[in-house]
Design an enzyme around this catalytic site. Sequence first.
Site, PDB file in Angstrom:
ATOM      1  N   THR A   1       8.565  -0.586  -2.005  1.00 13.78           N
ATOM      2  CA  THR A   1       7.635   0.217  -2.926  1.00 13.78           C
ATOM      3  C   THR A   1       8.125  -0.001  -4.309  1.00 13.78           C
ATOM      4  O   THR A   1       7.376  -0.112  -5.338  1.00 13.78           O
ATOM      5  CB  THR A   1       7.593   1.685  -2.354  1.00 13.78           C
ATOM      6  OG1 THR A   1       6.901   1.889  -1.218  1.00 13.78           O
ATOM      7  CG2 THR A   1       6.863   2.606  -3.459  1.00 13.78           C
TER       8      THR A   1
ATOM      9  N   CYS B   1      11.622  -1.494   3.008  1.00 21.57           N
ATOM     10  CA  CYS B   1      10.613  -0.889   2.094  1.00 21.57           C
ATOM     11  C   CYS B   1      10.778  -1.673   0.577  1.00 21.57           C
ATOM     12  O   CYS B   1      11.716  -1.870   0.200  1.00 21.57           O
ATOM     13  CB  CYS B   1      10.933   0.592   1.654  1.00 21.57           C
ATOM     14  SG  CYS B   1       9.600   1.372   0.635  1.00 21.57           S
TER      15      CYS B   1
END
Length: 356
Positions: free
Chosen positions: A191, A189
């Site tokens: 993000t 990830c």
Amino acid sequence: MPRIEFEPKLDFKDVLLRPKRSTLRSRAEVDLMREYVFRNSKKTYVGVPVVASNMDTVGTFEMAEVLAKFSLFTTIHKHYQVDEWKAFVQRVDSNPQIMSQIGISSGISTSDFDKLRTVCDMIPELEYICLDVANGYSEVFVDFIRRVREQFPTHTIFAGNVVTGEMVEELILSGADVVKVGIGPGSVCTTRKKAGVGYPQLSAVLECADASHGLNGHVMSDGGCTNPGDVAKAFGGGADFVMIGGLLAGHDQCGGEVVEKDGKKYKLFYGMSSDTAMKKYQGSVAEYRASEGKTIYMPYRGDVSRTIHDLLGGLRSACTYIGATKLKELSKRATFVRVTQQTNDQYSAYEVPRID
């Protein structure tokens, strides 16, 4: 004006569990099974509360069949079609050992809801629903949870992801039984780099568990576990369930083919907001979006059973060191110490056992 919170927030890498006096003579004496009664569905769960992530490379039917043998749970990814669900249930002959340890994942679109209703009506043994969005703070997501709870009053609902106590309370009061905690900690990830948003995972678990348990709800730590010790720390922080993705990637039971590069075997592993995933399921990356996931070649690890044995062995060892005879006691016995160094990594960092 912008606000800064000065209280330190911690991740798994920032702490170790302090050892304590123990009456246990062997790791074999540790009981990892848990039993929960859920707040909204009123259903009872029994199992080892380690959960395979609903990523399409991890949350597969094949993974579920193996993990169920160890009483571990699998959130089946949302991209299986109705016919594939039907074929799976026929193949396992509605085996209660498997059906009690799987849940169907869903997004929040109209088509997602229609498929969810079709599959749940077709398979009455399926009692768990995982409502999964990257940003669990949106009002439309809360409304969707209410809609699903109204449609499925006796199903157990996992919902997320969030990282703060007030939103955990909101989701539970809206119908969720288990709230998934974690924004940005996953191994594939990005993000936190793309959006600058997130929360250190251990502190998120500690704070969200406190909020949830005050309402007789439950929380699932999702992401950030790089080794079995991190899983133990998540349970020590109050997580009722711990979801893992990267620790289970690269095995025979994972989605995708084995590929060979420079004489070594690999399997593709990617985040569900990566270019790879968006192109696979939506045809392209929308102009208004940025990829928030990595795509990597994960070394091929063979059968997942070997990794599960290693993971459960690590959990038992953690319990033994701090004097917890049951996994249930881990959070009560846990004391975390702040550290500046976790391990001596002169030769190698931790690697999940794999077959070369």
